[in-house]
Write an enzyme that holds these catalytic residues in place. Structure first.
Site, PDB file in Angstrom:
ATOM      1  N   SER A 667     104.460  60.614  35.992  1.00 22.45           N
ATOM      2  CA  SER A 667     105.609  60.805  35.121  1.00 22.45           C
ATOM      3  C   SER A 667     106.793  59.995  35.661  1.00 22.45           C
ATOM      4  O   SER A 667     106.719  58.767  35.716  1.00 22.45           O
ATOM      5  CB  SER A 667     105.910  62.295  35.002  1.00 22.45           C
ATOM      6  OG  SER A 667     106.709  62.554  33.889  1.00 22.45           O
ATOM      7  N   ASP A 752     101.785  63.408  24.194  1.00 23.71           N
ATOM      8  CA  ASP A 752     102.786  63.686  25.226  1.00 23.71           C
ATOM      9  C   ASP A 752     104.194  63.583  24.632  1.00 23.71           C
ATOM     10  O   ASP A 752     104.581  62.516  24.154  1.00 23.71           O
ATOM     11  CB  ASP A 752     102.612  62.685  26.364  1.00 23.71           C
ATOM     12  CG  ASP A 752     103.443  63.016  27.588  1.00 23.71           C
ATOM     13  OD1 ASP A 752     104.413  63.778  27.468  1.00 23.71           O
ATOM     14  OD2 ASP A 752     103.124  62.495  28.668  1.00 23.71           O
ATOM     15  N   HIS A 787     101.188  65.875  27.965  1.00 23.60           N
ATOM     16  CA  HIS A 787     101.635  65.452  29.294  1.00 23.60           C
ATOM     17  C   HIS A 787     100.743  65.988  30.406  1.00 23.60           C
ATOM     18  O   HIS A 787     100.638  65.393  31.468  1.00 23.60           O
ATOM     19  CB  HIS A 787     103.072  65.938  29.511  1.00 23.60           C
ATOM     20  CG  HIS A 787     103.806  65.238  30.605  1.00 23.60           C
ATOM     21  ND1 HIS A 787     104.183  63.917  30.517  1.00 23.60           N
ATOM     22  CD2 HIS A 787     104.247  65.669  31.810  1.00 23.60           C
ATOM     23  CE1 HIS A 787     104.827  63.575  31.615  1.00 23.60           C
ATOM     24  NE2 HIS A 787     104.880  64.615  32.426  1.00 23.60           N
TER      25      HIS A 787
END
Length: 816
Positions: A667, A752, A787
């Site tokens: 991320s 996501d 995600h």
């Protein structure tokens, strides 16, 4: 309470049993080889943890089994496979003040937007499809998946071996320590062969085997999902009288939930009452007649607080508050004494807390302290006083104050005094590296539990309060008898406040883990200062005596000392002889990557791969200034320099070499990977970038993309000239140049909402366009997940096996 501080990124300090907001950030959830919050098995606030209940061996991921099955049926052979080439269709992305007549997100460019507009040409902008339905884009992503599987086909047997090894370190049928609440003990358990957790309860003090009641089986919930293979249960909350259950379910991976209900007891059944499209966290009111929840706007920002009355349609729910400022995200919690609902609305630099007295029928919100830019604060309640953790008055590492609940404004914030007249946590102005930093607090009837950091590690303290002393909140009364730290076996580890559901108790549930010690749950009695072991996480086929861990100190470019935690298997280490090493980093949002145990890491360690965490600036390991003053905005480059310095230090110590070292980040940690790849591609043999946030400039100038506006207080707003030039210096997508790049595996999820799939899709194209060598640059795109990838724990293990195999192969260890 743990609301405001959660919203500003202190993920490693949160205590559980609260319905908290999702942190407005790219997640700090870690993936395959990592340690940290998700490897511990204690609840995390929802912006930072996976949705649903997980046991301690889970820690992130990005590829679902559906991807593997699809790709293996259509992929070319390993020898003939060629990388997909996306057509270049130049598109100008503009920065600066909005054009005349612009509306909506196009007009939202920030107050300091430059009038001298600039643009970046994005040849792959067309890969963005907000609806995730464009057939041309989906066809391209399928080709990427086919290519990734084809190029790793020779690793199939290794993946199977790794999968079985990881399963061998998991007690597949297991139960959590649980927590006591009223007449019951609540806990979760898993069953061998089942992919999801089962939520249960039993009468307090009763034997598990004879009196269990299943209150929610996530396996059954997943069977009801006809939309996708992703089923994420967010919050599971029993009602105050223990007769009802509320839970939230996301069926797509996009983190939009439905709130559902069921009755509990012998005649338990689902209630035909659903509140659609809410955020994951909910809180019951004083009793089971009302429940509170938040809803999200078009940018996926929690911005409204609603009250639902049981037995009425959701269309009649009452709107209590709307947060109009796009910088601010909302979260809710409830004080442990069941007296106040707490609404926190906060940006990364400013907080405002509202409370609702649950003892008042149809009570209204009142503000504790109106927002003041730069002031963060969090509150909890006991005996008529609010206890406040705040950075006010330049206490960057936070101080503790107390104020009467009837007049809680900042003019009444006074220090808490102990029996000697000294302040308790009254000074947070010391910002030297390693200075004490407060995180969160939990108020009980007779004491207060406080989490924080000192000397680079997490700590837990207990403030014992005077017997029967309520105080008037003036600070003049000596309310605290004494304050002490909870002592664990090793200070170079990670203690934490566990699941606590009762206000009137003589014990605190706490936990502990380290790089070599699986998580253990304890009941701590402040009066005797004794820890009673409740449960130690059982890890089959693991002998901790075979492994060693230590902390090294790398010197950064500006002289700062950067801690690096390393773990290795003793019989694989020879002094002076380099060994393969996998280096993990994050370094954003003030999130600390604390040492913790991960069973899935053993497959690497047992093959002679050392594992290291670089505690770089941008996190809060060494205090709040490590983040605020040295690791964000116009000091963000320190994050990347620190990681490089850590890697160079490991090479200088002859622990590894550049040909034997891989790296990983997820991320915002993927942004770290992208920046370091551009700056020092020669320093690593391979990199894993999980759901990487790499298109910094294009994403951060577009207010229509979820998270963008809120993150202007993290990176800066590139529409502002001051930040435009600095951010462009390190934006991974915009600094790819012709050079030899190492092997790269990028992973992503189509749904996501935090890091859009098109960022890694575009990034791998840029890397291939500019790579002067023959290294492999692969993209794995889960076409169903978000995600946090696969929700089924067995599918998740297969994902980890894929990633482990990639790294082992590139480090020359695929045959071991």
């Amino acid at each position: 309470m743990r609301v405001a501080l959660v919203a500003v990124g202190l993920s490693s300090l949160v205590a559980p049993k609260m319905a908290l907001s999702r942190l407005a950030s790219r997640s700090v959830a870690m993936r395959s080889f990592s340690s940290g919050p998700l490897a511990l098995g204690w609840p995390q606030h929802r912006r930072e943890r996976r949705s649903g209940t997980r046991l301690g061996w889970l820690s992130g991921g990005a590829l679902s089994a559906g991807f593997v099955l699809h790709s293996m049926s259509t992929a070319a052979s390993e020898e003939t496979a060629t990388a997909p080439v996306a057509e270049k269709r130049p598109h100008k992305v503009w920065f600066g003040a909005p054009l005349e007549g612009a509306a909506g997100a196009d007009a939202q460019k920030g107050e300091q937007a430059m009038t001298d507009r600039k643009f970046i040409v994005d040849p792959y902008y067309w890969l963005r499809d907000d609806e995730r339905k464009n057939e041309e884009v989906l066809a391209h992503l399928h080709k990427e998946n086919d290519f990734a599987v084809a190029k790793t086909k020779h690793l199939e047997e290794l993946r199977k071996t790794l999968y079985e090894e990881m399963r061998s370190h998991i007690k597949e049928t297991d139960a959590s320590a649980g927590y006591d609440s009223g007449p019951f003990t609540y806990y979760t358990r898993t069953v061998e062969g089942l992919g999801y957790a089962i939520h249960c309860r039993r009468p307090r003090g009763a034997a598990l085997e004879t009196s269990e009641e299943v209150i929610l089986d996530e396996n059954e919930v997943s069977k009801q999902n006809t939309k996708s293979s992703q089923t994420n249960v967010g919050d599971v909350e029993e009602s105050p009288n223990h007769t009802m259950l509320a839970y939230t379910v996301d069926e797509s991976g996009y983190e939009t939930y439905d709130l559902k209900f069921k009755t509990l007891g012998p005649d338990a059944k689902e209630i035909d009452e659903v509140v659609p499209e809410v955020d994951s966290g909910v809180e019951w009111g004083k009793d089971e007649s009302t429940i509170f929840y938040t809803k999200m706007d078009d940018q996926h920002r929690p911005y409204q607080l609603w009250r639902h009355t049981m037995g009425t349609p959701a269309s009649e729910d009452e709107l209590l508050y709307t947060e109009e400022d796009d910088l601010f995200w909302m979260g809710i919690g409830k004080t442990l004494d069941n007296n106040f609902l707490v609404l926190e609305t906060a940006s990364k630099e400013t907080a405002e807390v509202h409370v609702l007295n649950l003892n008042e029928k149809k009570g209204k919100l009142s503000v504790v302290a109106p927002r003041r830019f730069g002031v963060l604060y969090d509150v909890d309640h006991r005996d008529g006083n609010f206890y406040i953790v705040t950075n006010d008055e330049n206490n960057k590492n936070f101080k503790l104050s107390v104020a009467p609940a009837t007049a809680p404004g900042p003019e009444n914030w006074k220090p808490l005094l102990d029996a000697k007249g000294d302040t308790v946590f009254g000074n947070g102005a010391d910002v030297s590296p390693g200075a004490r930093m407060l995180g969160s607090l939990t108020c009980f009837k007779d004491f207060i539990a406080v989490s924080g950091r000192y000397d680079g590690y997490r700590r837990v303290w207990v403030i014992e309060m005077e017997d029967g002393a309520k105080g008037d909140g003036s600070g003049g009364a000596r309310l605290a008898r004494e304050c002490h730290e909870v002592q664990f076996a090793d200070t170079a580890a990670t203690p934490y406040i566990g699941s606590n559901a009762e206000f009137d108790t003589d014990k605190i549930r706490v936990g502990y883990t380290s790089m070599v010690a699986p998580s253990s749950t304890f009941d701590y009695t402040p009066k005797t200062r004794k820890l009673e072991l409740v449960k130690e996480k059982e890890v089959p086929n693991y002998d901790p005596s075979l492994y060693a861990t230590e902390v090294l100190q790398a010197t950064a470019h500006d002289g700062q000392k950067i801690p690096v935690t390393i773990m290795y298997r003793k019989d694989k280490y020879e002094e002076g002889k380099p060994m393969p090493l996998h280096l993990y980093g994050y370094g954003s949002y003030g999130a600390s990557m604390d040492p913790s145990f991960s069973a899935t890491r053993l497959s690497l360690l047992d093959r002679g791969v050392a594992y290291a965490i670089a505690h770089i600036r941008g996190g809060s390991e060494m205090g709040r200034a490590w983040y605020e003053s040295m690791g964000k905005y116009l000091t963000k480059m320190n994050t990347f320099f620190d990681f490089i310095s850590a890697a160079e230090h490991l090479v200088d110590l002859k622990l590894t070499t550049s040909d034997m070292m891989s790296m990983e980040g997820r991320s915002a940690g993927g942004l770290l990977m992208g920046a370091v790849l551009n700056m020092r591609p020669d320093l690593f043999k391979a990199a894993i970038a999980g759901v990487p946030f790499v298109d910094l400039m294009v994403t951060m100038c577009d207010a229509s993309i979820p998270l963008t506006v809120g993150e202007w207080e993290e990176w800066g707003n590139p529409n502002d000239a001051k930040y435009y030039y600095y951010m462009r210096m390190y934006s991974p997508m915009d600094n790819v140049v012709p050079q030899h790049y190492p092997n790269v595996l990028a992973t992503a999820g189509l749904h996501d909402p935090r890091v859009a799939y098109w960022e890694p899709a575009k990034w791998v194209q840029h890397l291939r366009d500019n790579n002067l060598g023959d290294s492999e640059i692969l993209l794995k795109m889960d076409l169903e997940a978000g995600h946090f990838s696969a929700s089924d724990r067995y599918k998740y293990l297969r994902e980890l096996a894929f990633d482990h195999a990639f790294v082992l192969d590139k480090l020359g260890l695929a045959e071991k």
